[in-house]
Every structure is written in C-alpha cells, then in structure tokens.
Design an enzyme around this catalytic site. Structure first.
Site, PDB file in Angstrom:
ATOM      1  CG  ASP A 148      -2.045  -1.014   1.088  1.00  0.00           C
ATOM      2  OD1 ASP A 148      -1.847  -2.035   0.411  1.00  0.00           O
ATOM      3  OD2 ASP A 148      -3.117  -0.807   1.685  1.00  0.00           O
ATOM      4  CB  SER A 178      -6.747  -6.290   7.262  1.00  0.00           C
ATOM      5  OG  SER A 178      -6.184  -5.037   7.565  1.00  0.00           O
TER       6      SER A 178
END
Length: 402
Positions: free
Chosen positions: A16, A179
C-alpha cells in the site's frame, strides 16, 4: 490552495505505502519524506530504508519509538483502566496519536506542507490520524489517497506496482487472509472469514498466544510492582515501560491469555468484527484494578469508573490531543499518587486471577475494621441502625404517601 511541494508519508514499505509513495510523486509532483516507526510490531523496520532509497527518497526517518509509546501512551491509558464498549483494550487506537505527532514534527523539521497516510476511507484510523494532525498543526494539508484514487483493490494495487516498476515482495508460503495491525500492546485481525460474525476464527490465525487448551498444565504466578499507577518491576526485577510490555506479552501469551473476538461500533458509523490478542494488556487491566482496590478512596474509584467510558471513547475516536482528554488525564494521574504496591496474579489456561495485593505505604484496607472476628471497638455496629434509617427516610415518606 497552498501548493504542495513536500509531503511526509507514514511509510511501512509494504504494498500500500509503496504504491502511495509513487502515486504522490506522480499526482502531486512533490518531494516525499518517509517516516517509519518501530512501535513494537515485531517486524524489522530497516528494510523500509532500502526501499525508500530505491524510490529516490532523500529524507528518510526510521525511528524506534517503543519506549515513547509505552511510557507516554499505553501507561497513561491503563492508569484509567481504559476499555471500549466493555471489551476492547484500544491497541490500535492508542498508537495513532503518537504517529500523528511524529508526522507533524517531521513536517515542521523538513518544511513539508502536507502529510499522507494509508488509512482507508471506511475505517477509524483516517479520523485518528487527521484529528491528531489538525490539533497539533491547524494549517497542515492532508493527503489520503484511498479517498482520492480508484485503486480500491489489491489486484489494482499490484497492477499499478507492476506498471510503475515498484518491487513487491511476495511472501513465501500461505498468505494471511486477514488485515493485521500490531504494536507493543496488541495485534488485530480483520477481514477474511471474520467478516461473518458467526464464523469462528481459525486456530492458526493467532500469532502471540497459544491455545488455552494447549497452555501449561501448571499455573504461572507473576508479581507486578506499581509506583503511581505504573508497573515498574516484574517479580521484583525492574523494567522500563517497553520491557514491561515485552515481558508480559511473553508470559501471558504462553498461558493462552489475551484473545478477544468482538463486534465494535466504529466512529464512522458501521459495525466491524475484529479479533485481538492483547496478552500484556489483559494482565495490566486486571492487576491495576486490584492495586487500586486497596489504595483508592471509594468515591475516587467510583468517579474514575464513571469517567472511564468517556475517556475510552475519546481515544477510540481519535481525540487524544483534545483539551477534554488532557483534562481527564490530569484528574486520572492525580488519583494515582497513592497507587503503589504489589499485585500477585495466577495465570492458567487462558485465565488470569488476582491472588494477592499489598501496599505497605498506601493501603486503605484495615483488617481490624473489616474482620468478622472481635474488632475491639474499632467499629460500632449499633451505628448502622441510624445510618440505614436516614438513608431509608425518603423511601419511607414515599411509601406512606402511597
């Protein structure tokens, strides 16, 4: 709008933030400063330096903030016995104000006009980062790529990385479907099968704790020494705040303590199911309430319990740097001046019990008064009659009217 020439990015070096780094350079034609913090997540942070250099970054900040995090964020929170919605020990929430603070400090040091983070537009972290940043520097510009770009899936991120020559490390073996976020206080798990609140977490998901069923068959005892509400020693061995976190995570995790599965109410409005491992925090909450039970005045203790849910909500929602949180902290810290002594805990297969508490200097427990045996006049039981009648007076009057 002020032209943005330089941005400080909260950077992990993962997929990310690697994509965000390149996207910032291309979209804003700006210089990027990277900031990577070690707050006890258990992973090496130095590899981020090589990745940032490869991306052409000249100003790279990599910092060990474990002691700062434990001493100035975790410990103050536990002085308040903080717990959100009856269960959550706020492991993710309490890390965000520290990161926000360092982002702003680095922006000031480097002359950056903006900061950037990788939090999504659905979660709480965007609120926490940005509320903290605005509280510390009102004119700061904030770039939240997840609210601007259309790279809203892992597949799109990978495609972007490939097309721009961004190296992405593919971990060997089975990739985690969750996550995860980790620091000295906890590790959290979201996504995957956890999006179904009826589904039981898989056993191999947990990283820090053994299964309670597989924990030792013999109980483990641990003694915690407190000074002004903070743990300063474990089994009479002095430890710094960060060392306390590491040691208690190890001890509690080995005994299967600290697992949690909850559905919480996010500040942005949705309900979210998450699982958490907070081994040290579970022991700390239990032990702190135990030492307070003999060292705090009744009304002070009850007032703290009334204030705690508001304090917890402030932290959860991102208001650590607000004047109301700071005011509450002053009150909480004032109450801790007499919270000194020892607590003995018994750990066994996922459970923690208080089996001893003592304060040589500040205990308000008077055995001579509390005893069921002869108290030699320390307490006149006849006094209770008038006490009860006076407290019943309003109810007696109302009963007569009926």
């Amino acid at each position: 709008m002020t032209e943005i020439n330089k941005v400080v990015l909260a950077y992990s070096g993962g997929l990310d933030t690697s994509v965000i780094l390149k996207w910032l350079q291309d979209t804003y034609s700006c210089e990027v400063v990277t900031f990577t913090a070690d707050i006890g997540q258990g992973e090496e942070v130095e590899p981020a330096r090589a990745k940032a250099k490869a991306a052409g970054i000249k100003e790279i900040y990599i910092e060990d903030l474990r002691e700062d995090f434990a001493r100035n964020y975790i410990f103050p929170m536990f002085r308040a016995n903080t717990i959100y919605e009856g269960e959550y020990l706020l492991g993710t929430s309490i890390a965000r104000p520290l990161i926000a603070k360092r982002l702003i400090e680095i922006a000031n040091e480097t002359g950056a006009q903006a900061i950037s983070h990788g939090a999504t537009g659905k979660g709480n972290d965007q609120v926490r980062f940005e509320l903290g940043a605005y509280a510390l520097r009102p004119d700061i510009k904030i770039i939240a790529p997840w609210r601007e770009w259309d790279l809203n899936s892992r597949q799109k991120l990978l495609a972007y990385a490939e097309s721009h020559g961004i190296p992405v490390e593919m971990k060997k073996g089975k990739a985690s479907p969750y996550s995860m976020d980790a620091n000295s206080l906890h590790i959290s798990y979201e996504g995957g099968i956890l999006e179904d609140p009826w589904a039981e977490p898989e056993e191999d998901m947990w990283r820090w704790t053994v299964s309670p069923e597989l924990a030792p068959d013999q109980a483990t005892y641990v003694e915690l020494t407190y000074q002004k509400g903070d743990i300063v020693a474990i089994d009479d061995v002095p430890h710094s705040p960060a060392e306390v976190m590491d040691k208690l995570n190890e001890i509690a995790g080995a005994n299967g303590i600290g697992r949690l599965d909850i559905v919480e109410n996010r500040y942005v409005g949705m309900k979210s199911r998450g699982c958490y491992e907070t081994p040290a925090g579970t022991l700390m909450l239990k032990a702190h309430r135990a030492i307070e039970s003999i060292t705090l005045d009744r009304e002070v203790a009850h007032l703290k319990d009334e204030l705690m849910p508001r304090y917890a909500t402030l932290i959860y929602n991102g208001y650590w740097w607000s004047p109301e949180r700071e005011m509450l902290q002053e009150m909480i810290d004032a109450s801790q001046r007499t919270v000194n002594g020892k607590v003995r805990l018994k750990l066994y297969k996922g459970n923690v019990s208080v089996v001893g508490r003592d304060s040589a200097t500040d205990s308000l427990f008077d055995e001579a008064i509390a005893t069921f045996e002869e108290d030699e006049g320390a307490y006149d039981q006849k006094d209770a009659e008038g006490f009860i009648k006076l407290n019943a007076l309003r109810m007696r009057i109302a009963a007569k009217k009926r």
